[in-house]
Write an enzyme that holds these catalytic residues in place. Structure first.
Site, PDB file in Angstrom:
ATOM      1  N   GLY A   1       0.841  -1.196   0.000  1.00  0.00           N
ATOM      2  CA  GLY A   1       0.000   0.000   0.000  1.00  0.00           C
ATOM      3  C   GLY A   1       0.869   1.235   0.000  1.00  0.00           C
ATOM      4  O   GLY A   1       2.056   1.177   0.346  1.00  0.00           O
TER       5      GLY A   1
ATOM      6  N   GLN B   1       2.724   9.978   1.691  1.00  0.00           N
ATOM      7  CA  GLN B   1       4.043   9.347   1.886  1.00  0.00           C
ATOM      8  C   GLN B   1       5.046   9.758   0.801  1.00  0.00           C
ATOM      9  O   GLN B   1       6.244   9.576   0.971  1.00  0.00           O
ATOM     10  CB  GLN B   1       3.919   7.817   1.917  1.00  0.00           C
ATOM     11  CG  GLN B   1       3.144   7.300   3.123  1.00  0.00           C
ATOM     12  CD  GLN B   1       3.008   5.796   3.092  1.00  0.00           C
ATOM     13  OE1 GLN B   1       2.078   5.254   2.504  1.00  0.00           O
ATOM     14  NE2 GLN B   1       3.950   5.105   3.705  1.00  0.00           N
TER      15      GLN B   1
ATOM     16  N   CYS C   1       5.448  -0.317   7.644  1.00  0.00           N
ATOM     17  CA  CYS C   1       5.122   0.926   6.940  1.00  0.00           C
ATOM     18  C   CYS C   1       6.374   1.376   6.204  1.00  0.00           C
ATOM     19  O   CYS C   1       7.468   1.390   6.792  1.00  0.00           O
ATOM     20  CB  CYS C   1       4.683   1.997   7.938  1.00  0.00           C
ATOM     21  SG  CYS C   1       4.241   3.567   7.147  1.00  0.00           S
ATOM     22  N   LEU C   2       6.207   1.734   4.932  1.00  0.00           N
ATOM     23  CA  LEU C   2       7.364   2.170   4.140  1.00  0.00           C
ATOM     24  C   LEU C   2       7.938   3.467   4.689  1.00  0.00           C
ATOM     25  O   LEU C   2       9.097   3.791   4.422  1.00  0.00           O
ATOM     26  CB  LEU C   2       6.955   2.330   2.663  1.00  0.00           C
ATOM     27  CG  LEU C   2       6.424   1.047   2.014  1.00  0.00           C
ATOM     28  CD1 LEU C   2       5.905   1.320   0.610  1.00  0.00           C
ATOM     29  CD2 LEU C   2       7.498  -0.045   1.994  1.00  0.00           C
TER      30      LEU C   2
ATOM     31  N   HIS D   1      -4.917   1.176   7.425  1.00  0.00           N
ATOM     32  CA  HIS D   1      -3.578   1.737   7.609  1.00  0.00           C
ATOM     33  C   HIS D   1      -3.378   2.919   6.636  1.00  0.00           C
ATOM     34  O   HIS D   1      -2.910   3.986   7.029  1.00  0.00           O
ATOM     35  CB  HIS D   1      -2.555   0.620   7.368  1.00  0.00           C
ATOM     36  CG  HIS D   1      -1.121   1.036   7.369  1.00  0.00           C
ATOM     37  ND1 HIS D   1      -0.213   0.558   8.281  1.00  0.00           N
ATOM     38  CD2 HIS D   1      -0.411   1.870   6.559  1.00  0.00           C
ATOM     39  CE1 HIS D   1       0.974   1.095   8.049  1.00  0.00           C
ATOM     40  NE2 HIS D   1       0.875   1.887   6.995  1.00  0.00           N
ATOM     41  N   GLU D   2      -3.761   2.718   5.375  1.00  0.00           N
ATOM     42  CA  GLU D   2      -3.552   3.775   4.367  1.00  0.00           C
ATOM     43  C   GLU D   2      -4.503   4.953   4.607  1.00  0.00           C
ATOM     44  O   GLU D   2      -4.113   6.108   4.425  1.00  0.00           O
ATOM     45  CB  GLU D   2      -3.738   3.220   2.943  1.00  0.00           C
ATOM     46  CG  GLU D   2      -2.803   2.075   2.555  1.00  0.00           C
ATOM     47  CD  GLU D   2      -1.339   2.364   2.818  1.00  0.00           C
ATOM     48  OE1 GLU D   2      -0.923   3.532   2.768  1.00  0.00           O
ATOM     49  OE2 GLU D   2      -0.607   1.393   3.105  1.00  0.00           O
TER      50      GLU D   2
ATOM     51  N   HIS E   1      -3.137   7.261   7.096  1.00  0.00           N
ATOM     52  CA  HIS E   1      -2.129   8.195   6.558  1.00  0.00           C
ATOM     53  C   HIS E   1      -2.801   9.488   6.074  1.00  0.00           C
ATOM     54  O   HIS E   1      -2.228  10.569   6.187  1.00  0.00           O
ATOM     55  CB  HIS E   1      -1.386   7.561   5.378  1.00  0.00           C
ATOM     56  CG  HIS E   1      -0.213   6.698   5.749  1.00  0.00           C
ATOM     57  ND1 HIS E   1       0.854   7.148   6.489  1.00  0.00           N
ATOM     58  CD2 HIS E   1       0.057   5.406   5.449  1.00  0.00           C
ATOM     59  CE1 HIS E   1       1.742   6.164   6.630  1.00  0.00           C
ATOM     60  NE2 HIS E   1       1.278   5.094   6.024  1.00  0.00           N
TER      61      HIS E   1
END
Ligand code: K1U
Ligand code: ZN
Length: 171
Positions: A46, A51, A94-95, A136-137, A140
């Protein structure tokens, strides 16, 4: 298409609340394509626009397993229309918090309404990893990271390590 640099914590950009997308046009679709390429290259399942420094309410997801056909989802201006009462725990990554993982408990299923790649209104009922990743996304988009769902002790430990990593990389 282009790979976009992914912002890592701690960075105030990641705490921003993203603004709704006003228009789904070719320029926006180019950004979505770049986000998808960036997510696959990372690799990740994702990626939210914030991000990569774009404060617009959009994200890409693909939870297909290795060896399966790709199943990319382009999700614009998502809103929850239903969340389940039962929960699910998943070891999240998480990236933007590279190499850190923690168990997060979230609703096991969700339904969302959103605009797709072509600007058409769609609904999605998600369960399993897709439901976890979607939440999660969508976090963000509101400046929330998975570490905001865990104890302050664990969160501070992870954030301190990330500060140290950034300092080492800068020296
Ligand atoms: O940074 C992100 O938001 C992406 C993140 C999404 C996510 C992972 C796990 C639970 C919830 C949300 C990632 O993709 S981290 C990398 C990852 O999980 C992964 C990478 C390669 C293969 C499989 C998974
Ligand atoms: Zn993330």
């Amino acid at each position: 298409m282009a790979l976009l640099p992914i912002i890592t914590a701690p960075d105030p950009v990641l705490s921003q609340i993203s603004k709704p997308v006003a228009r789904v046009d070719d320029a926006l679709r180019r950004v979505l394509d770049d986000m998808l390429e960036t997510m696959y290259a990372a690799p990740g399942i994702g990626l939210a626009a914030i991000q990569v420094g774009i404060a617009q309410r959009m994200l890409v997801i693909d939870v297909a397993r290795e060896g399966e056909d790709k199943q990319p989802l382009f999700i614009i201006n998502p809103e929850f229309t239903w969340i389940s009462d039962d929960d699910n725990a998943y070891e999240e990554g998480c990236l933007s918090l590279p190499e850190h993982y923690a168990e997060v408990v979230r609703p096991a299923e969700v339904k969302i309404r959103y605009l797709d790649y072509h600007g058409a209104e769609r609904e999605l009922h998600a369960s399993g990893l897709l439901a976890t990743c979607l939440q999660h996304e969508m976090d963000h988009l509101d400046g929330v990271l998975f570490v905001d769902h865990i104890s302050a002790l664990k969160r501070n430990m992870i954030l301190r390590k990330l500060v140290k990593t950034k300092r080492l990389k800068a020296s």
